[in-house]
Scaffold this active site. Sequence first.
Site, PDB file in Angstrom:
ATOM      1  N   TYR A   1       0.848  -1.187   0.000  1.00 44.62           N
ATOM      2  CA  TYR A   1       0.000   0.000   0.000  1.00 44.62           C
ATOM      3  C   TYR A   1       0.885   1.239   0.000  1.00 44.62           C
ATOM      4  O   TYR A   1       1.363   1.691   1.027  1.00 44.62           O
ATOM      5  CB  TYR A   1      -0.924   0.017   1.207  1.00 44.62           C
ATOM      6  CG  TYR A   1      -1.823  -1.196   1.329  1.00 44.62           C
ATOM      7  CD1 TYR A   1      -2.126  -1.993   0.228  1.00 44.62           C
ATOM      8  CD2 TYR A   1      -2.379  -1.553   2.555  1.00 44.62           C
ATOM      9  CE1 TYR A   1      -2.948  -3.101   0.347  1.00 44.62           C
ATOM     10  CE2 TYR A   1      -3.210  -2.654   2.686  1.00 44.62           C
ATOM     11  CZ  TYR A   1      -3.484  -3.429   1.584  1.00 44.62           C
ATOM     12  OH  TYR A   1      -4.289  -4.533   1.708  1.00 44.62           O
TER      13      TYR A   1
ATOM     14  N   SER B   1     -12.491  -5.480   2.399  1.00 48.83           N
ATOM     15  CA  SER B   1     -13.587  -4.900   1.619  1.00 48.83           C
ATOM     16  C   SER B   1     -14.948  -5.380   2.117  1.00 48.83           C
ATOM     17  O   SER B   1     -15.797  -5.822   1.329  1.00 48.83           O
ATOM     18  CB  SER B   1     -13.425  -5.230   0.135  1.00 48.83           C
ATOM     19  OG  SER B   1     -14.198  -4.357  -0.660  1.00 48.83           O
ATOM     20  N   PRO B   2     -15.205  -5.292   3.424  1.00 53.80           N
ATOM     21  CA  PRO B   2     -16.480  -5.793   3.964  1.00 53.80           C
ATOM     22  C   PRO B   2     -17.683  -4.958   3.552  1.00 53.80           C
ATOM     23  O   PRO B   2     -18.820  -5.401   3.721  1.00 53.80           O
ATOM     24  CB  PRO B   2     -16.257  -5.716   5.479  1.00 53.80           C
ATOM     25  CG  PRO B   2     -15.282  -4.593   5.652  1.00 53.80           C
ATOM     26  CD  PRO B   2     -14.348  -4.714   4.474  1.00 53.80           C
TER      27      PRO B   2
ATOM     28  N   GLY C   1     -17.915  -3.804   0.351  1.00 49.49           N
ATOM     29  CA  GLY C   1     -17.971  -3.861  -1.115  1.00 49.49           C
ATOM     30  C   GLY C   1     -17.445  -2.603  -1.767  1.00 49.49           C
ATOM     31  O   GLY C   1     -18.105  -2.036  -2.639  1.00 49.49           O
TER      32      GLY C   1
ATOM     33  N   GLY D   1     -17.345   0.375  -0.806  1.00 50.95           N
ATOM     34  CA  GLY D   1     -18.265   1.491  -0.659  1.00 50.95           C
ATOM     35  C   GLY D   1     -19.671   1.250  -1.167  1.00 50.95           C
ATOM     36  O   GLY D   1     -20.592   2.001  -0.835  1.00 50.95           O
TER      37      GLY D   1
END
Length: 375
Positions: free
Chosen positions: A95, A244-245, A247, A249
Amino acid sequence: MKRRNLLQSAFTLAGASFLSSSAKAASVFAPQQHTPHTAVGRRKLGTLEVSSIGLGVQNHWRTYQTTIPSRSEMLNIIRKAYEMGVTLFDTAEAYGPFESERILGEAVNSFRNNIQIETKFGWNVDQKTGQRLPGLNSRPDHIKLVVEGMLKRLRTDRIDLLYQHRVDPTVPIEDVVGAIQDLIREGKVLHYGLSEPGINTVKRAHAIHPVTAIQNEYSLIWRGPEKSILPLCNELGIGFVCWSPLGVGFLTGAIDANTRFAQGDIRAVESRFSPENLPHNLALVSLLKEWANLKQATPAQIALAWLLAQHPFVVPIPGTTQMAHMMDNTGASTVHLSADEWKAFNLSLAAIEVKGERLPQVVLNYSDVEAPVKQ
């Protein structure tokens, strides 16, 4: 992107035109007052105790929209998350590369001993220049070099949970775990995990040294781990961390049928968000908005609460660059649905078929990879 209106009069259960038939079944439950507070529960990833909701800092160096957020505000968000009870903070060398680790290290320096840091190695990153080179690199000597850099950037003497970011198809997992065991003996790593791995690779790694956690994408819009990874975690006592729980956003209600994504935004090349599939997939958002109204919560909170309800070893790590959204996400731990309410919710969910792929195929090729057999 503006999102999360706590009370949306347009979505009342009595008269909203978008309610599905299964949603009507949910109307037997009376709306409840939800009083948010700062307490965040605790969960176990293997033997590692963490907050029930973590914080991902991937985008603290650059957002999905490719803008550069305020560094001082990112530091404030991380510190406020800690004040609210968050103890699990997620980053990776890739990152930036390196920049998110530096931001996290600076932010948590004063309370480092009270939290758990998880970071990841595995992409082929030049450790001197930070240049992203083609492919993966999980050679044992490279892993150890990467960890030395991580410790400096994170301003710490140990990494609580170190993941292999993607399985390297050229390096036996036995060699990878062997290098990690050396780091554990040296006290530089306390626990380890795998991200988006193949099933057999998990079993082989776990047989050598217990795997603490698997980190895969998992949310209401992508439920792939339910097929084999989550049952395996349950069987072997491995924790599961959801990246990414929300999705990317989508499950917050920030995206509508007319949304289009900027060049460089990963969502622009995910077919689940294409102009053809996006309107269909918004049925998920409608379901979340209905239940958010019912529980006096937000769509994001319902989406995170659903994940927490799946298994006691599941920990979502939503990321955000906005203070209000971080506080909203953290508040999901206080949202509770009864068994009957989840049954009604899941009945509605079963009627929704998500269209499109979660990632471009060139990226998907790095998931579910099996490490080569050691000769």
